[in-house]
Design a protein around this motif. Structure first.
Motif, mmCIF file in Angstrom:
data_model
loop_
_atom_site.group_PDB
_atom_site.id
_atom_site.type_symbol
_atom_site.label_atom_id
_atom_site.label_comp_id
_atom_site.label_asym_id
_atom_site.label_seq_id
_atom_site.Cartn_x
_atom_site.Cartn_y
_atom_site.Cartn_z
ATOM 1 N N GLU A 226 0.993 -1.211 0.183
ATOM 2 C CA GLU A 226 0.105 0.033 -0.030
ATOM 3 C C GLU A 226 0.841 1.325 -0.104
ATOM 4 O O GLU A 226 2.017 1.358 0.907
ATOM 5 N N PRO A 227 0.766 2.240 -0.861
ATOM 6 C CA PRO A 227 1.576 3.210 -1.059
ATOM 7 C C PRO A 227 1.236 4.511 0.104
ATOM 8 O O PRO A 227 2.450 5.141 0.368
ATOM 9 N N HIS A 228 0.177 4.600 0.679
ATOM 10 C CA HIS A 228 -0.208 5.464 1.572
ATOM 11 C C HIS A 228 -1.306 5.085 2.571
ATOM 12 O O HIS A 228 -2.417 4.843 2.079
ATOM 13 N N PRO A 229 -0.776 4.953 3.656
ATOM 14 C CA PRO A 229 0.398 4.814 4.426
ATOM 15 C C PRO A 229 1.232 3.731 3.936
ATOM 16 O O PRO A 229 0.545 2.535 3.330
ATOM 17 N N VAL A 230 2.482 3.685 4.151
ATOM 18 C CA VAL A 230 3.287 2.650 3.187
ATOM 19 C C VAL A 230 3.467 1.450 4.118
ATOM 20 O O VAL A 230 3.899 1.310 5.297
ATOM 21 N N ASN A 231 2.547 0.472 3.717
ATOM 22 C CA ASN A 231 2.365 -0.800 4.562
ATOM 23 C C ASN A 231 2.382 -2.098 3.646
ATOM 24 O O ASN A 231 2.465 -1.873 2.369
ATOM 25 N N VAL A 232 2.820 -3.122 4.129
ATOM 26 C CA VAL A 232 2.676 -4.346 3.391
ATOM 27 C C VAL A 232 1.579 -5.519 4.064
ATOM 28 O O VAL A 232 1.883 -5.543 5.174
ATOM 29 N N ASN A 233 0.508 -5.506 3.403
ATOM 30 C CA ASN A 233 -0.628 -6.361 4.046
ATOM 31 C C ASN A 233 -0.237 -7.667 3.621
ATOM 32 O O ASN A 233 0.039 -8.127 2.174
ATOM 33 N N THR A 234 -0.291 -8.696 4.435
ATOM 34 C CA THR A 234 -0.361 -10.160 4.184
ATOM 35 C C THR A 234 -1.497 -10.940 4.522
ATOM 36 O O THR A 234 -1.924 -10.723 5.679
ATOM 37 N N ILE A 235 -2.023 -11.561 3.615
ATOM 38 C CA ILE A 235 -3.456 -11.999 3.543
ATOM 39 C C ILE A 235 -3.326 -13.208 3.374
ATOM 40 O O ILE A 235 -2.693 -13.847 2.151
ATOM 41 N N VAL A 236 -3.847 -14.188 4.259
ATOM 42 C CA VAL A 236 -3.929 -15.552 4.101
ATOM 43 C C VAL A 236 -5.656 -15.979 4.032
ATOM 44 O O VAL A 236 -6.266 -15.689 4.825
ATOM 45 N N SER A 237 -5.706 -16.861 3.051
ATOM 46 C CA SER A 237 -7.176 -17.144 2.789
ATOM 47 C C SER A 237 -7.278 -18.817 2.194
ATOM 48 O O SER A 237 -6.280 -19.035 1.692
ATOM 49 N N GLU A 238 -8.268 -19.343 2.602
ATOM 50 C CA GLU A 238 -8.517 -20.621 2.000
ATOM 51 C C GLU A 238 -10.199 -20.758 1.695
ATOM 52 O O GLU A 238 -11.023 -20.274 2.557
ATOM 53 N N ILE A 239 -10.451 -21.906 0.940
ATOM 54 C CA ILE A 239 -11.914 -22.522 0.690
ATOM 55 C C ILE A 239 -11.647 -23.861 1.011
ATOM 56 O O ILE A 239 -10.983 -24.511 0.115
ATOM 57 N N VAL A 240 -12.320 -24.341 2.109
ATOM 58 C CA VAL A 240 -11.807 -25.772 2.371
ATOM 59 C C VAL A 240 -13.138 -26.209 2.923
ATOM 60 O O VAL A 240 -13.771 -25.830 3.897
ATOM 61 N N LEU A 241 -13.261 -27.721 2.624
ATOM 62 C CA LEU A 241 -14.372 -28.617 3.412
ATOM 63 C C LEU A 241 -13.971 -30.076 2.994
ATOM 64 O O LEU A 241 -13.566 -30.362 1.681
ATOM 65 N N PRO A 242 -14.261 -30.854 3.816
ATOM 66 C CA PRO A 242 -13.758 -32.273 3.503
ATOM 67 C C PRO A 242 -14.971 -33.109 3.020
ATOM 68 O O PRO A 242 -16.313 -32.784 3.368
ATOM 69 N N SER A 243 -14.786 -34.267 2.211
ATOM 70 C CA SER A 243 -15.815 -34.899 1.873
ATOM 71 C C SER A 243 -15.752 -36.076 2.764
ATOM 72 O O SER A 243 -14.737 -36.281 3.332
ATOM 73 N N PHE A 244 -16.764 -36.990 2.735
ATOM 74 C CA PHE A 244 -16.782 -38.122 3.856
ATOM 75 C C PHE A 244 -17.613 -39.285 3.165
ATOM 76 O O PHE A 244 -18.531 -39.752 3.551
#
Length: 350
Positions: free
Chosen positions: A320-338
Motif C-alpha cells: 500500500e503506497p499511503h500509508p506505506v504498509n505491506v498487507n499479508t493476507i491468508v485465505s482458503e476455501i476448504v471442506l472435507p468429503s466423507f
C-alpha cells in the motif's frame, strides 16, 4: 540491494513456511482425509455417504470480512466456507528494518524479519486448524458447524449421517466413566452394527486421553486381562492396546491435540467423552477450492503477489503506497468429503 518489500513478498513467506519444521508433522485429520485441490469448489463435489451431496443450510451472503476472528469464518463467497485473515507490516516496523538495512548485512536484518515471519506464520497455522476442526466435528457428530460471532453467521453442513450409527449412553451405570460399565459389549455391538449394515468391520477407534482413562480403569477389561488379583495389577497403555487389538482387532488413537482462540482459551479438536469407530484406509478427502486471491490476483497484472502453500492456502502480499504498509493476507476455501461415512460409528459414552 534488496528493498524492504523483497523480504516480505508472498514467495519469500511461502519459502519460509515450506522450511518451517512444524509443517513436517501433520494433524491426525490430514492423514485420514488427504488434501486435494479443485478449481473453484462447488458443493456438488463435496460428497457424504454413497456419493450424496452435502446440504448447506441457508445463510446470509456478502457479510463484510473481519480481521482475525478465529471462532469461525469471515463470509461465504461460494457454496463453500471462505476463510480470510490479514496482518500488516506497518511504517514503524519498516523504520526498524530500514535502520538495520543500513548495515547491508542480512545477519542483522534476518532476526527481525524472522520474528515478523513467525507472526505471519500464525495465520497459515490458523488456516491449517480449520480443516482439522471440520474433520474432528465430522468424526464426533457427523456434521460441521461453523460460526462467527463477529459476522453473526451460523453455517451447518449436513452430511446426513445415519442416525442408527450414533448412540448416546444415558444409563449412568453403563456410561464408560463407571468402572463397571460393559465397554466390551458396547464396542462389539458397534462393530457388529457397522458390519451388518455395510459388510465392513471397523478396526480403528478414536478418543481423547480422558476417555482412554475410562478404558484403562474398566473392571471388565482388567478382570479379563488378569483374572487373579486384578485389583493390584498395574496395566500400562501398551498392555491395554495389545489387549484391545487381540480381543476386538481394534487399534485406538488417543488424540488430545488442541488449538487456541484469540481470547486465550484452548480447545481440543476431538471432544472428551466420545468414542468413534472407523475402518482402515482414508475416510474422505479434504478439498481446497480456488480463493478469490488465487483466481484473480495470481496473473501478476496487479500489485498483489500470491503463492499457494499446503495444497490450497493462498498467501497474498499487497504493498500500500499511503500509508506505506505491506498487507499479508491468508485465505482458503476448504471442506472435507466423507464417502466412508456409512462405515463410521459415533458414541457419546459419558
Amino acid at each position: 540491494m534488496k528493498t524492504i518489500f523483497d523480504y516480505f513478498s508472498a514467495r519469500a513467506i511461502a519459502t519460509f513456511m515450506a522450511n518451517n519444521p512444524s509443517n513436517a508433522v501433520p494433524y491426525l485429520g490430514a492423514t485420514l482425509f488427504p488434501a486435494k485441490k479443485k478449481l473453484g469448489l462447488d458443493l456438488a463435489w463435496i460428497k457424504g455417504a454413497r456419493g450424496l451431496p452435502v446440504s448447506l443450510q441457508p445463510s446470509a451472503f456478502d457479510a463484510k470480512a473481519t480481521l482475525r476472528d478465529r471462532i469461525g469464518f469471515d463470509k461465504v463467497e461460494t457454496e463453500m466456507p471462505f476463510f480470510r485473515e490479514a496482518m500488516r507490516l506497518g511504517e514503524k516496523d519498516r523504520q526498524e528494518l530500514l535502520k538495520l538495512q543500513e548495515n547491508s548485512n542480512d545477519a542483522y536484518i534476518m532476526p527481525l524479519v524472522s520474528q515478523i515471519y513467525n507472526d505471519i506464520a500464525t495465520l497459515v497455522s490458523g488456516a491449517d486448524v480449520i480443516p482439522e476442526r471440520q474433520i474432528m466435528q465430522l468424526l464426533s457428530s457427523g456434521e460441521i458447524r461453523i460460526t462467527s460471532a463477529a459476522t453473526r453467521q451460523d453455517q451447518r453442513y449436513d452430511y446426513r449421517f445415519n442416525p442408527d450409527h450414533k448412540e448416546t449412553i444415558t444409563d449412568v451405570s453403563e456410561q464408560w466413566s463407571s468402572p463397571t460399565a460393559n465397554i466390551a459389549g458396547h464396542i462389539t455391538g458397534y462393530q457388529d452394527k457397522i458390519e451388518e449394515d455395510t459388510g465392513v468391520r471397523p478396526k480403528r477407534g478414536l478418543c481423547t486421553r480422558k476417555t482412554w482413562g475410562y478404558i484403562m480403569r474398566n473392571q471388565g477389561f482388567l478382570k479379563d486381562m488378569n483374572p487373579v488379583g486384578w485389583q493390584n495389577v498395574i496395566v500400562t497403555d501398551a498392555m491395554m492396546r495389545q489387549y484391545l487389538l487381540d480381543k476386538f482387532g481394534l487399534t485406538i488413537v488417543v488424540y488430545n491435540k488442541k488449538y487456541a482462540l484469540l481470547d486465550g482459551s484452548t480447545h481440543q479438536f476431538y471432544p472428551d467423552d466420545y468414542f468413534t469407530l472407523f475402518p482402515e484406509g482414508n475416510l474422505g478427502t479434504t478439498w481446497y477450492g480456488t480463493t478469490p486471491e488465487e483466481a484473480d490476483l495470481m496473473s501478476g497484472s496487479t500489485a498483489a503477489e500470491v503463492q499457494i502453500v499446503n495444497t490450497g492456502v493462498a498467501i497474498t502480499t499487497i504493498v500500500e503506497p499511503h500509508p506505506v504498509n505491506v498487507n499479508t493476507i491468508v485465505s482458503e476455501i476448504v471442506l472435507p468429503s466423507f464417502e466412508t461415512m456409512d462405515t463410521i460409528f459415533i458414541a457419546k459414552v459419558a
